[in-house]
Motif scaffolding. Structure first.
Motif, short mmCIF file in Angstrom:
data_model
loop_
_atom_site.label_atom_id
_atom_site.label_comp_id
_atom_site.label_asym_id
_atom_site.label_seq_id
_atom_site.Cartn_x
_atom_site.Cartn_y
_atom_site.Cartn_z
N GLY A 1 14.32 -17.28 62.73
CA GLY A 1 15.58 -16.88 63.34
C GLY A 1 16.71 -16.62 62.36
N ARG A 2 16.49 -16.87 61.10
CA ARG A 2 17.54 -16.63 60.11
C ARG A 2 17.66 -15.13 59.81
N ALA A 3 18.89 -14.66 59.73
CA ALA A 3 19.11 -13.27 59.34
C ALA A 3 18.77 -13.11 57.86
N ASN A 4 18.13 -12.02 57.52
CA ASN A 4 17.78 -11.69 56.13
C ASN A 4 16.91 -12.77 55.47
N ALA A 5 16.09 -13.42 56.27
CA ALA A 5 15.18 -14.42 55.70
C ALA A 5 14.15 -13.71 54.83
N PRO A 6 13.73 -14.34 53.72
CA PRO A 6 12.71 -13.71 52.88
C PRO A 6 11.36 -13.69 53.59
N LYS A 7 10.51 -12.75 53.20
CA LYS A 7 9.15 -12.74 53.71
C LYS A 7 8.39 -13.91 53.10
N GLU B 1 17.29 -24.66 49.59
CA GLU B 1 18.58 -24.57 48.90
C GLU B 1 18.60 -23.36 47.99
N GLN B 2 17.49 -23.10 47.31
CA GLN B 2 17.42 -21.95 46.41
C GLN B 2 17.48 -20.64 47.18
N ILE B 3 16.84 -20.58 48.34
CA ILE B 3 16.90 -19.39 49.18
C ILE B 3 18.33 -19.11 49.61
N GLU B 4 19.05 -20.17 49.99
CA GLU B 4 20.44 -20.03 50.43
C GLU B 4 21.31 -19.44 49.33
N GLU B 5 21.06 -19.86 48.09
CA GLU B 5 21.91 -19.41 46.99
C GLU B 5 21.50 -18.06 46.43
N PHE B 6 20.19 -17.83 46.26
CA PHE B 6 19.74 -16.68 45.48
C PHE B 6 19.19 -15.52 46.33
N HIS B 7 18.92 -15.75 47.60
CA HIS B 7 18.51 -14.69 48.54
C HIS B 7 17.34 -13.86 48.03
N PRO B 8 16.21 -14.47 47.71
CA PRO B 8 15.05 -13.69 47.27
C PRO B 8 14.48 -12.87 48.41
N LYS B 9 13.78 -11.79 48.05
CA LYS B 9 13.12 -10.97 49.07
C LYS B 9 11.82 -11.62 49.56
N TYR B 10 11.17 -12.38 48.66
CA TYR B 10 9.89 -13.00 48.98
C TYR B 10 9.88 -14.44 48.50
N VAL B 11 9.19 -15.28 49.28
CA VAL B 11 9.00 -16.69 48.92
C VAL B 11 7.56 -17.04 49.20
N CYS B 12 6.95 -17.82 48.30
CA CYS B 12 5.58 -18.29 48.52
C CYS B 12 5.56 -19.81 48.49
N MET B 13 4.87 -20.42 49.46
CA MET B 13 4.57 -21.85 49.44
C MET B 13 3.06 -21.99 49.38
N THR B 14 2.55 -22.64 48.35
CA THR B 14 1.10 -22.72 48.20
C THR B 14 0.48 -23.84 49.01
#
Length: 382
Positions: free
Chosen positions: A70-76, A43-56
């Motif tokens: 497959g998402r366009a402009n998905a964060p790394k 949900e946060q990615i959808e709203e804020f469009h970060p360039k990078y996301v980390c899941m530990t």
């Protein structure tokens, strides 16, 4: 005032309130991290469009990777503890806010500082476990360490324009939690459900239990020692149940400065983002005419021995605060799971302190090693 923010621990209580501030001020999110809450970070990615996301968490990282495919402009996507440190080090943000829970945040704090970033710190374990390492790194890299805890932000604001050498006492306020008038017999019967009902603040489960035992306040004493370069005996805890005075500073001439406001974590979060400037924030205002009476009490360390334990660990120094933090993390979770009683938290921590090996000048690797050892030791008591 345009800002780019990397937010470590974006799905927790501080993380979501930080995003409230970011949303309200129109700031840009450079990076986000979470441990395992995939749906919330999506949900946060959808709203804020970060360039990078980390899941530990590896399983959560795999689930998020599949969801982003497959998402366009998905964060790394970055993964694991190393991914968290990689995100903390990246060029781009103006401020890195670390609200990761536990000692897991220490490595990311150091990496952000060593990479030249100003660090807004809500991960108290960074200073509780590795205070000297963090403050040394701040000085060596000439960056700002910006407190986010309401109490430490209050002290930070009171000290604006004042030389730290003129501080006589820090008056660190505490709500007293839900059990400040409970008898010893009542405390022995406290349930996790009761302890999770904090009278003033809406926080995550771990910190809410720590507030109920007053270990959270003990950790804040240790934080204050490192943030403001004072001796343990200069820090006095004051129980203030209304949580209007967020903390105060007494100077050597007897003058006292205090910071007041309604309980709202967005205020210290925003101040950490904008320091030294202040900008408007839509929030409830303090009304002195309807406020009524404010109360102040001495803490009862007989009823809440975790506060005394934290002071003892701070006086002993070395790795002892790290020992207390590791034991407390295990026991806090065990209490929430119904594996240990409320009063057993403090008695077991004392047993662990007696058994854990002491190191006066630990390295970063030493801190992580003692953390692992103490967690195993604490489990043997359970």
């Amino acid at each position: 005032m345009s800002k780019k923010i990397t937010l470590l621990g974006s799905t927790g209580s501080i993380g979501t309130q930080s995003l409230d501030v970011i949303r309200a001020q129109g700031y840009e999110v450079f990076g986000l991290s979470a441990h395992s809450h995939v749906d919330k970070i999506l949900e946060q990615i959808e709203e804020f469009h970060p360039k990078y996301v980390c899941m530990t968490n590896p399983d959560a990282a795999a689930k998020l990777d599949a969801a982003l495919a497959g998402r366009a402009n998905a964060p790394k996507l970055l993964t694991g503890p190393e991914g968290l440190k990689e995100l903390a080090a990246m060029d781009g943000p103006d401020v890195v806010l670390n609200s990761v829970v536990g000692i897991a945040g220490l490595g990311a704090s150091l990496t952000a500082i060593e990479s030249g970033h100003d660090l807004a710190l809500a991960n108290k374990e960074s200073l509780v476990t590795g205070g000297s390492l963090v403050t040394d790194a701040v000085r060596e890299n000439n960056v700002k360490l910006l407190p986010v805890d309401s109490e430490h932000s209050a002290i930070f604001q009171c000290l604006a324009g004042e030389p730290y050498s003129k501080v006589e006492r820090i008056l660190l306020t505490a709500s007293g939690g839900p059990f400040r008038h409970s008898t010893p017999e009542e405390l022995r019967g406290v349930t996790p459900e009761q302890a999770l009902r904090h009278p003033r603040w809406d926080m995550g489960a771990k910190i809410t239990i720590d507030s109920a035992t007053m270990m959270n306040k003990g950790f804040e004493v240790i934080e204050a020692r490192w943030l403001f370069d004072v001796k343990p005996e200069q820090i006095e805890v004051v129980v203030h149940p209304e949580s209007i005075v967020h903390s105060a500073v007494q100077f050597e001439d007897g003058a006292v400065k205090a910071q007041l406001g309604v309980p709202d974590m967005r205020v210290p979060i925003q101040y950490a983002f904008t320091y030294p400037a202040r900008i408007p924030l839509q929030s409830e205002r303090l009304d002195f005419f309807t406020l009524g009476t404010l109360h102040f009490e001495r803490p009862d360390v007989e009823r809440f021995p975790c506060l005394a334990i934290a002071y003892e660990a701070l006086h002993r120094g070395g790795n002892m605060p790290c020992v207390v933090n590791a034991a407390n993390e295990v026991l806090n979770l065990a209490f929430r799971q119904g594996r240990v009683g409320f009063c057993d938290i403090s008695t077991t921590i004392r047993k662990v302190m007696e058994q854990a090996p002491f190191e006066l000048h630990p390295t970063l690797d030493d801190y992580f090693a003692i953390d692992r050892e103490v967690r195993c030791l604490t489990e043997t008591y359970l």
